[in-house]
Design a protein around this motif. Sequence first.
Motif, PDB file in Angstrom:
ATOM      1  N   GLY A  70       0.854  -1.400   0.317  1.00  0.00           N
ATOM      2  CA  GLY A  70       0.262   0.391  -0.308  1.00  0.00           C
ATOM      3  C   GLY A  70       0.887   1.101  -0.074  1.00  0.00           C
ATOM      4  O   GLY A  70       1.883   0.936  -0.533  1.00  0.00           O
ATOM      5  N   THR A  71      -0.025   2.238   0.455  1.00  0.00           N
ATOM      6  CA  THR A  71       1.076   4.115   0.321  1.00  0.00           C
ATOM      7  C   THR A  71       2.138   3.677   1.829  1.00  0.00           C
ATOM      8  O   THR A  71       2.200   2.552   2.540  1.00  0.00           O
ATOM      9  CB  THR A  71       0.334   5.187   1.095  1.00  0.00           C
ATOM     10  OG1 THR A  71      -0.430   4.623   1.816  1.00  0.00           O
ATOM     11  CG2 THR A  71      -0.957   4.876  -0.131  1.00  0.00           C
ATOM     12  N   VAL A  72       2.922   3.871   2.016  1.00  0.00           N
ATOM     13  CA  VAL A  72       4.599   4.237   2.317  1.00  0.00           C
ATOM     14  C   VAL A  72       3.893   4.758   4.146  1.00  0.00           C
ATOM     15  O   VAL A  72       3.293   4.006   4.698  1.00  0.00           O
ATOM     16  CB  VAL A  72       5.101   5.653   2.520  1.00  0.00           C
ATOM     17  CG1 VAL A  72       6.080   5.875   3.989  1.00  0.00           C
ATOM     18  CG2 VAL A  72       4.949   5.069   1.596  1.00  0.00           C
ATOM     19  N   GLU A  73       2.339   5.120   3.870  1.00  0.00           N
ATOM     20  CA  GLU A  73       1.415   6.007   5.168  1.00  0.00           C
ATOM     21  C   GLU A  73       1.046   4.844   5.766  1.00  0.00           C
ATOM     22  O   GLU A  73       1.227   4.134   7.061  1.00  0.00           O
ATOM     23  CB  GLU A  73       0.133   7.219   4.937  1.00  0.00           C
ATOM     24  CG  GLU A  73       0.037   7.182   5.548  1.00  0.00           C
ATOM     25  CD  GLU A  73      -0.323   8.802   7.083  1.00  0.00           C
ATOM     26  OE1 GLU A  73      -0.809   8.870   7.389  1.00  0.00           O
ATOM     27  OE2 GLU A  73       0.657   9.294   6.401  1.00  0.00           O
ATOM     28  N   GLU A  74       0.421   3.257   4.873  1.00  0.00           N
ATOM     29  CA  GLU A  74      -0.372   2.314   5.329  1.00  0.00           C
ATOM     30  C   GLU A  74       0.661   1.484   6.220  1.00  0.00           C
ATOM     31  O   GLU A  74       0.848   0.911   7.145  1.00  0.00           O
ATOM     32  CB  GLU A  74      -1.121   2.023   4.326  1.00  0.00           C
ATOM     33  CG  GLU A  74      -2.374   2.880   3.813  1.00  0.00           C
ATOM     34  CD  GLU A  74      -3.182   2.129   2.527  1.00  0.00           C
ATOM     35  OE1 GLU A  74      -4.220   2.493   1.981  1.00  0.00           O
ATOM     36  OE2 GLU A  74      -2.162   2.231   1.798  1.00  0.00           O
ATOM     37  N   PHE A  75       1.255   1.405   4.894  1.00  0.00           N
ATOM     38  CA  PHE A  75       2.501   0.317   5.322  1.00  0.00           C
ATOM     39  C   PHE A  75       3.117   0.755   7.121  1.00  0.00           C
ATOM     40  O   PHE A  75       2.952   0.169   8.008  1.00  0.00           O
ATOM     41  CB  PHE A  75       3.901   0.047   5.357  1.00  0.00           C
ATOM     42  CG  PHE A  75       4.485  -1.371   5.082  1.00  0.00           C
ATOM     43  CD1 PHE A  75       4.159  -2.061   5.131  1.00  0.00           C
ATOM     44  CD2 PHE A  75       5.759  -0.320   5.673  1.00  0.00           C
ATOM     45  CE1 PHE A  75       5.092  -3.204   5.616  1.00  0.00           C
ATOM     46  CE2 PHE A  75       6.858  -1.349   5.748  1.00  0.00           C
ATOM     47  CZ  PHE A  75       6.398  -3.173   5.787  1.00  0.00           C
ATOM     48  N   MET A  76       3.639   2.233   7.480  1.00  0.00           N
ATOM     49  CA  MET A  76       3.612   2.773   8.746  1.00  0.00           C
ATOM     50  C   MET A  76       2.955   2.511  10.198  1.00  0.00           C
ATOM     51  O   MET A  76       3.099   2.083  10.947  1.00  0.00           O
ATOM     52  CB  MET A  76       4.161   3.961   8.102  1.00  0.00           C
ATOM     53  CG  MET A  76       5.286   5.008   9.771  1.00  0.00           C
ATOM     54  SD  MET A  76       4.763   6.390   9.234  1.00  0.00           S
ATOM     55  CE  MET A  76       3.613   7.377  10.238  1.00  0.00           C
TER      56      MET A  76
END
Length: 282
Positions: free
Chosen positions: A141-147
């Motif tokens: 997913g996005t960096v945000e989601e993975f973070m």
Amino acid sequence: MPYFKYKGIPFSTEFFSEETLSYVENDFQLLDDDIVNAVYPKSGTHWMAEILALILSHGDPSWVQSVPLWERAPWIELDHLKIALKKPPPRLLTTHLPFQLFPKSFLHSKAKVVYTLRNPRDAMVSSYHFIKGFKELKDPGTVEEFMERFLSGEIDFGSWFDHVKGWVEMKERANIFINTYEELQQDLRGSVQKICHFLGKELNSQQIESVVENASFHKMKDNKMSSSSTTPENIFDHTKATLMRKGISGDWKNFLTVAQSERFDDAYWKRMHGVNMTFPWD
């Protein structure tokens, strides 16, 4: 990609089984002359495996250039366990397991563990890119989601914070050596000398020089036996990701926004409060 939980820690069904994890924790016998490379994913696993193999070979690179890394230093929680069980001692083994799932036999053995940790921001960004190469794993997913998944520990091998805390709590044991990815980068020669001392391996300066040279990022990237090029095409898409991407520290700054970085810092300090160790990135 379906996950199952073993003792509260997520594992992907594609690569792990409850049966193997239970066997490794409860029945796998560590031998006194075993050396275990223990690392949270994407924190220097292959680098340390290469360093240890070169130390055991007294700096001679022929072993690391002729045998794939997973055969030289098999992961005990994966199918590689079969290789580990057949290996004659002294064995070089690898694991991403948190301490609470590590073989219980360790507590009564003289087996030596080298535990390497890395700035969690870099480990997270490296994982984010690496996962994209696995055909069976869900897109991160996005960096945000993975973070958010990384911070909550909803990824293979669970929380970075719990993993690090579990191993760091054991740091007073004479048979555990803790070092960081950042220290390896700042002074590889000094780190190699410390690891040699910990393992009781006396190498001369020429042999140490060879370990340092052959464990460099460029040498390893060019060595097909150490890069992910030996990972089968049906598992890993080499056009989408690479095992050895940049080999640097601080790459997270190129991916996290100021807000994401602040969110990460907030979580980091809450979770690491009271840990009796200082890290290069603190």
